[in-house]
Design a protein around this motif. Structure first.
Motif, PDB file in Angstrom:
ATOM      1  N   MET A 169       0.842  -1.175   0.000  1.00 50.80           N
ATOM      2  CA  MET A 169       0.000   0.000   0.000  1.00 50.80           C
ATOM      3  C   MET A 169       0.889   1.241   0.000  1.00 50.80           C
ATOM      4  SD  MET A 169      -2.790   1.054   2.832  1.00 50.80           S
ATOM      5  CE  MET A 169      -4.342   1.372   2.084  1.00 50.80           C
ATOM      6  N   ARG A 170       0.567   2.190  -0.846  1.00 50.54           N
ATOM      7  CA  ARG A 170       1.344   3.412  -0.977  1.00 50.54           C
ATOM      8  C   ARG A 170       0.843   4.464  -0.001  1.00 50.54           C
ATOM      9  NH1 ARG A 170       2.457   7.610  -4.117  1.00 50.54           N
ATOM     10  NH2 ARG A 170       0.457   7.963  -5.053  1.00 50.54           N
ATOM     11  N   ASN A 171       1.768   5.242   0.589  1.00 50.96           N
ATOM     12  CA  ASN A 171       1.389   6.347   1.459  1.00 50.96           C
ATOM     13  C   ASN A 171       0.891   7.486   0.577  1.00 50.96           C
ATOM     14  OD1 ASN A 171       1.361   8.621   3.182  1.00 50.96           O
ATOM     15  ND2 ASN A 171       2.838   7.617   4.520  1.00 50.96           N
ATOM     16  N   PRO A 172      -0.331   8.006   0.803  1.00 49.81           N
ATOM     17  CA  PRO A 172      -0.892   9.033  -0.076  1.00 49.81           C
ATOM     18  C   PRO A 172      -0.246  10.405   0.078  1.00 49.81           C
ATOM     19  CG  PRO A 172      -2.376   8.602   1.759  1.00 49.81           C
ATOM     20  CD  PRO A 172      -1.264   7.603   1.844  1.00 49.81           C
TER      21      PRO A 172
ATOM     22  N   ARG B 162       5.454  12.458   8.320  1.00 51.74           N
ATOM     23  CA  ARG B 162       6.249  12.545   9.539  1.00 51.74           C
ATOM     24  C   ARG B 162       6.621  11.130   9.939  1.00 51.74           C
ATOM     25  NH1 ARG B 162       3.270  11.650  14.295  1.00 51.74           N
ATOM     26  NH2 ARG B 162       1.058  11.686  13.956  1.00 51.74           N
ATOM     27  N   PRO B 163       7.763  10.973  10.575  1.00 52.83           N
ATOM     28  CA  PRO B 163       8.162   9.621  10.964  1.00 52.83           C
ATOM     29  C   PRO B 163       7.156   9.039  11.952  1.00 52.83           C
ATOM     30  CG  PRO B 163       9.622  11.258  11.927  1.00 52.83           C
ATOM     31  CD  PRO B 163       8.693  11.980  11.000  1.00 52.83           C
ATOM     32  N   SER B 164       6.954   7.754  11.864  1.00 49.43           N
ATOM     33  CA  SER B 164       6.064   7.074  12.791  1.00 49.43           C
ATOM     34  C   SER B 164       6.813   6.848  14.092  1.00 49.43           C
ATOM     35  CB  SER B 164       5.610   5.751  12.186  1.00 49.43           C
ATOM     36  OG  SER B 164       4.778   5.084  13.093  1.00 49.43           O
ATOM     37  N   LEU B 165       6.455   7.598  15.112  1.00 49.40           N
ATOM     38  CA  LEU B 165       7.148   7.508  16.383  1.00 49.40           C
ATOM     39  C   LEU B 165       6.388   6.584  17.315  1.00 49.40           C
ATOM     40  CD1 LEU B 165       9.480   8.613  18.171  1.00 49.40           C
ATOM     41  CD2 LEU B 165       7.857  10.318  18.957  1.00 49.40           C
ATOM     42  N   ILE B 166       7.136   5.741  17.987  1.00 54.07           N
ATOM     43  CA  ILE B 166       6.590   4.893  19.045  1.00 54.07           C
ATOM     44  C   ILE B 166       7.138   5.451  20.352  1.00 54.07           C
ATOM     45  CG2 ILE B 166       6.524   2.588  20.039  1.00 54.07           C
ATOM     46  CD1 ILE B 166       7.066   1.507  17.168  1.00 54.07           C
ATOM     47  N   ARG B 167       6.251   5.743  21.286  1.00 55.67           N
ATOM     48  CA  ARG B 167       6.700   6.247  22.588  1.00 55.67           C
ATOM     49  C   ARG B 167       6.324   5.230  23.657  1.00 55.67           C
ATOM     50  NH1 ARG B 167       5.512  11.981  23.089  1.00 55.67           N
ATOM     51  NH2 ARG B 167       7.584  12.119  22.173  1.00 55.67           N
TER      52      ARG B 167
ATOM     53  N   ALA C 238       9.152  -2.448  11.232  1.00 56.91           N
ATOM     54  CA  ALA C 238       9.351  -3.173   9.970  1.00 56.91           C
ATOM     55  C   ALA C 238       8.065  -3.250   9.173  1.00 56.91           C
ATOM     56  CB  ALA C 238       9.893  -4.580  10.260  1.00 56.91           C
ATOM     57  N   ALA C 239       6.945  -3.451   9.862  1.00 59.28           N
ATOM     58  CA  ALA C 239       5.648  -3.535   9.188  1.00 59.28           C
ATOM     59  C   ALA C 239       5.269  -2.188   8.582  1.00 59.28           C
ATOM     60  CB  ALA C 239       4.572  -3.990  10.164  1.00 59.28           C
ATOM     61  N   ILE C 240       5.603  -1.103   9.264  1.00 53.47           N
ATOM     62  CA  ILE C 240       5.281   0.250   8.773  1.00 53.47           C
ATOM     63  C   ILE C 240       6.113   0.586   7.545  1.00 53.47           C
ATOM     64  CG2 ILE C 240       5.473   2.715   9.305  1.00 53.47           C
ATOM     65  CD1 ILE C 240       4.705   1.948  12.215  1.00 53.47           C
ATOM     66  N   SER C 241       7.408   0.260   7.599  1.00 52.83           N
ATOM     67  CA  SER C 241       8.287   0.617   6.496  1.00 52.83           C
ATOM     68  C   SER C 241       8.153  -0.332   5.309  1.00 52.83           C
ATOM     69  CB  SER C 241       9.731   0.717   6.961  1.00 52.83           C
ATOM     70  OG  SER C 241      10.160  -0.503   7.522  1.00 52.83           O
ATOM     71  N   GLY C 242       7.416  -1.387   5.545  1.00 54.47           N
ATOM     72  CA  GLY C 242       6.994  -2.261   4.497  1.00 54.47           C
ATOM     73  C   GLY C 242       7.947  -3.138   3.859  1.00 54.47           C
TER      74      GLY C 242
END
Length: 164
Positions: free
Chosen positions: A1-4, A11-16, A160-164
């Motif tokens: 899936m492509r990011n629209p 913005r980077p996907s941040l995990i806090r 890893a799942a986010i960056s595909g």
């Protein structure tokens, strides 16, 4: 899936990862997880220890896609048991989760009302039974270290799942 969104607007996907607690005995369990994560989490993962934040916890949700909260919980089984809640409706049943000044369910309801809840929120409790306010028991410290290792693997897999 492509990011629209165009690449320069993403913005980077941040995990806090937020360890809740206080400087007293078993209540340091969340802090112990954060200390165990030092220098072991990947870029894009922010780990912070908070001292009884109360309603101010909602400020730590800003600009974050995924929040993981860790806290000591009393009365949830033998000391060292790890409890995971990823469904906020379940939190109402697990009333012992606390951000110390305002119970965690009320704090999260406030964040929901303010529109600051992250896309994904997971809560981990480390059972402390009847809390020891003098020392961090070995069973609680061991559980905190186990949870830290679990969170390292979990956040790597999510990235890893986010960056595909």
């Amino acid at each position: 899936m492509r990011n629209p969104l165009p690449e320069d607007q993403r913005r980077p996907s941040l995990i806090r990862i937020i360890g809740l607690g206080s400087p007293f005995g078993d209540d340091r369990a969340g802090w112990h997880v954060i200390r165990s994560l030092e220098d072991r989490v990947a870029a894009g993962v922010d780990a912070v220890a908070l001292d009884r934040p109360g309603a101010a916890l909602v400020n730590w949700f800003a600009d974050v896609d995924n929040v993981i909260l860790v806290d000591a919980v009393a009365g949830e089984g033998p000391p060292g048991r790890i409890i995971e809640i990823d469904d906020l409706a379940t939190l109402q049943l697990a009333g012992s989760f606390s951000s110390h000044q305002l119970d965690l369910a009320a704090t999260l309801k406030l964040a929901q009302t303010l529109g600051t809840l992250p896309r994904k929120l997971t809560l981990y409790g480390i059972a402390v039974g009847q809390p020891d306010l003098e020392t961090l028991r070995d069973s609680v410290a061991t559980a905190a270290e186990r949870l830290a290792v679990q969170l390292i693997h979990q956040t790597k897999a999510e990235q890893a799942a986010i960056s595909g």
